[in-house]
Design a protein around this motif. Structure first.
Motif, PDB file in Angstrom:
ATOM      1  N   ASP A  37       3.446  39.670  17.565  1.00 47.10           N
ATOM      2  CA  ASP A  37       3.180  39.270  18.866  1.00 47.10           C
ATOM      3  C   ASP A  37       2.415  40.552  19.537  1.00 47.10           C
ATOM      4  N   PRO A  38       1.444  40.652  19.870  1.00 46.39           N
ATOM      5  CA  PRO A  38       0.847  41.776  20.387  1.00 46.39           C
ATOM      6  C   PRO A  38       1.642  42.350  21.683  1.00 46.39           C
ATOM      7  N   GLN A  39       2.487  41.788  22.487  1.00 49.31           N
ATOM      8  CA  GLN A  39       3.306  42.331  23.319  1.00 49.31           C
ATOM      9  C   GLN A  39       4.083  43.463  22.942  1.00 49.31           C
ATOM     10  N   ALA A  40       4.385  43.426  21.339  1.00 45.86           N
ATOM     11  CA  ALA A  40       5.075  44.791  21.045  1.00 45.86           C
ATOM     12  C   ALA A  40       4.472  46.029  21.369  1.00 45.86           C
ATOM     13  N   LEU A  41       3.096  45.855  21.543  1.00 36.42           N
ATOM     14  CA  LEU A  41       2.404  47.087  21.510  1.00 36.42           C
ATOM     15  C   LEU A  41       2.128  47.554  23.162  1.00 36.42           C
ATOM     16  N   VAL A  42       2.882  47.036  24.020  1.00 40.76           N
ATOM     17  CA  VAL A  42       3.059  47.274  25.352  1.00 40.76           C
ATOM     18  C   VAL A  42       3.285  48.639  25.690  1.00 40.76           C
ATOM     19  N   GLY A  43       2.538  49.494  26.274  1.00 42.35           N
ATOM     20  CA  GLY A  43       3.016  50.980  26.514  1.00 42.35           C
ATOM     21  C   GLY A  43       2.581  51.765  25.314  1.00 42.35           C
ATOM     22  N   ARG A  44       1.898  51.180  24.368  1.00 35.38           N
ATOM     23  CA  ARG A  44       1.285  52.066  23.211  1.00 35.38           C
ATOM     24  C   ARG A  44      -0.213  51.962  23.196  1.00 35.38           C
ATOM     25  N   LEU A  45      -0.812  50.687  23.820  1.00 35.78           N
ATOM     26  CA  LEU A  45      -1.972  50.601  23.685  1.00 35.78           C
ATOM     27  C   LEU A  45      -2.921  51.838  23.838  1.00 35.78           C
ATOM     28  N   LEU A  50      -7.134  52.416  16.573  1.00 32.52           N
ATOM     29  CA  LEU A  50      -7.681  51.126  15.883  1.00 32.52           C
ATOM     30  C   LEU A  50      -6.436  50.255  15.808  1.00 32.52           C
ATOM     31  N   ILE A  51      -6.825  49.050  15.724  1.00 35.97           N
ATOM     32  CA  ILE A  51      -6.149  47.979  15.470  1.00 35.97           C
ATOM     33  C   ILE A  51      -6.831  46.994  14.722  1.00 35.97           C
ATOM     34  N   ARG A  52      -6.059  46.700  13.415  1.00 35.60           N
ATOM     35  CA  ARG A  52      -6.892  45.475  12.602  1.00 35.60           C
ATOM     36  C   ARG A  52      -5.787  44.257  12.774  1.00 35.60           C
ATOM     37  N   VAL A  53      -6.469  43.073  12.945  1.00 35.95           N
ATOM     38  CA  VAL A  53      -5.677  41.822  12.821  1.00 35.95           C
ATOM     39  C   VAL A  53      -6.142  41.221  11.569  1.00 35.95           C
ATOM     40  N   ALA A  54      -4.945  40.512  10.942  1.00 39.03           N
ATOM     41  CA  ALA A  54      -5.166  40.060   9.775  1.00 39.03           C
ATOM     42  C   ALA A  54      -5.497  38.772   9.790  1.00 39.03           C
ATOM     43  N   PHE A  55      -6.610  38.132   8.909  1.00 42.68           N
ATOM     44  CA  PHE A  55      -6.738  36.907   8.772  1.00 42.68           C
ATOM     45  C   PHE A  55      -6.817  36.673   7.417  1.00 42.68           C
ATOM     46  N   PRO A  56      -5.433  35.881   6.958  1.00 46.34           N
ATOM     47  CA  PRO A  56      -5.097  35.606   5.568  1.00 46.34           C
ATOM     48  C   PRO A  56      -5.939  34.842   4.928  1.00 46.34           C
ATOM     49  N   ALA A  57      -6.699  33.817   5.844  1.00 45.60           N
ATOM     50  CA  ALA A  57      -7.762  32.936   5.257  1.00 45.60           C
ATOM     51  C   ALA A  57      -8.818  32.800   6.263  1.00 45.60           C
ATOM     52  N   ASN A  59      -9.794  30.335   7.410  1.00 45.95           N
ATOM     53  CA  ASN A  59      -9.362  29.027   8.198  1.00 45.95           C
ATOM     54  C   ASN A  59      -8.079  29.155   9.150  1.00 45.95           C
ATOM     55  N   ASP A  60      -7.786  30.229   9.061  1.00 43.69           N
ATOM     56  CA  ASP A  60      -6.523  30.462   9.853  1.00 43.69           C
ATOM     57  C   ASP A  60      -7.016  31.399  11.133  1.00 43.69           C
ATOM     58  N   GLY A  61      -6.969  30.750  12.174  1.00 51.10           N
ATOM     59  CA  GLY A  61      -7.552  31.220  13.535  1.00 51.10           C
ATOM     60  C   GLY A  61      -6.551  31.989  14.525  1.00 51.10           C
ATOM     61  N   ARG A  62      -5.452  32.184  13.924  1.00 49.43           N
ATOM     62  CA  ARG A  62      -4.403  32.916  14.965  1.00 49.43           C
ATOM     63  C   ARG A  62      -4.685  34.345  15.538  1.00 49.43           C
ATOM     64  N   ALA A  63      -5.475  34.966  14.684  1.00 55.65           N
ATOM     65  CA  ALA A  63      -5.847  36.386  15.102  1.00 55.65           C
ATOM     66  C   ALA A  63      -6.972  36.344  16.031  1.00 55.65           C
ATOM     67  N   PHE A  64      -7.645  35.267  16.247  1.00 55.72           N
ATOM     68  CA  PHE A  64      -8.539  35.196  17.436  1.00 55.72           C
ATOM     69  C   PHE A  64      -7.690  35.191  18.664  1.00 55.72           C
ATOM     70  N   THR A  65      -6.496  34.517  18.764  1.00 51.42           N
ATOM     71  CA  THR A  65      -5.716  34.495  19.996  1.00 51.42           C
ATOM     72  C   THR A  65      -5.190  36.043  20.340  1.00 51.42           C
ATOM     73  N   ILE A  66      -4.955  36.365  19.037  1.00 50.56           N
ATOM     74  CA  ILE A  66      -4.223  38.121  19.233  1.00 50.56           C
ATOM     75  C   ILE A  66      -5.199  38.848  19.803  1.00 50.56           C
ATOM     76  N   ALA A  67      -6.387  38.873  19.327  1.00 51.12           N
ATOM     77  CA  ALA A  67      -7.573  39.749  19.868  1.00 51.12           C
ATOM     78  C   ALA A  67      -7.716  39.526  21.291  1.00 51.12           C
ATOM     79  N   ARG A  68      -7.660  38.216  21.620  1.00 53.74           N
ATOM     80  CA  ARG A  68      -8.168  38.104  23.003  1.00 53.74           C
ATOM     81  C   ARG A  68      -7.019  38.380  23.872  1.00 53.74           C
ATOM     82  N   ARG A  69      -5.743  38.352  23.438  1.00 57.06           N
ATOM     83  CA  ARG A  69      -4.654  38.985  24.387  1.00 57.06           C
ATOM     84  C   ARG A  69      -4.655  40.467  24.338  1.00 57.06           C
ATOM     85  N   LEU A  70      -4.877  41.297  23.102  1.00 57.21           N
ATOM     86  CA  LEU A  70      -4.896  42.448  22.930  1.00 57.21           C
ATOM     87  C   LEU A  70      -5.969  43.184  24.098  1.00 57.21           C
TER      88      LEU A  70
END
Length: 134
Positions: A37-45, A50-57, A59-70
């Protein structure tokens, strides 16, 4: 080893200390899983460079949402997709806020820089989210 992909092409990934979210204390680089949950980085951004967000495959698009939220949370540092994303996804990576991707060497060998540059050439042309916000 891995390769960094940006709008300008390929460059070698540099070695630096990057920790997981669970191990983050005073470091300036963190790896997020696609379930963090990117909210865990509030106060530290503003301390992270550098933040790297994992794409394990690809076809797994959850990292797109994390990037937009960050980005919506105000993160201004370098944001990389990490893992086996493919060149066809590059424009979407850029549109949601990623600066590029860090891909494995074997993927870079199968999809050389010219394939990625082709995708990078017009990623802004179809950025419907920016048009909706305007």
């Amino acid at each position: 080893m891995s390769v960094i992909v940006t709008d300008t092409g390929f460059s070698p990934a540099t070695q630096r200390e990057i920790v997981t979210l669970a191990d983050l204390t005073d470091q300036t680089a963190v790896d997020l899983s696609n379930t963090d949950d990117p909210q865990a980085l509030v106060g530290r951004l503003d301390q992270l460079t550098l933040i790297r967000v994992a794409f394990p495959a690809f076809n797994d698009g959850r990292a797109f949402t994390i990037a937009r939220r960050l980005r919506e949370m105000g993160y201004k540092g370098q944001l990389l997709a990490l893992g086996p994303v493919i060149s066809d996804q590059y424009a979407m990576l850029r549109r949601v806020g990623f600066d590029g991707a860090e891909i494995p060497d074997d993927l870079a060998a199968r999809q050389p820089a010219d394939q990625w540059k082709f995708r990078a050439a017009d990623w802004r042309a179809h950025h419907y989210q920016a048009r909706l916000r305007a």
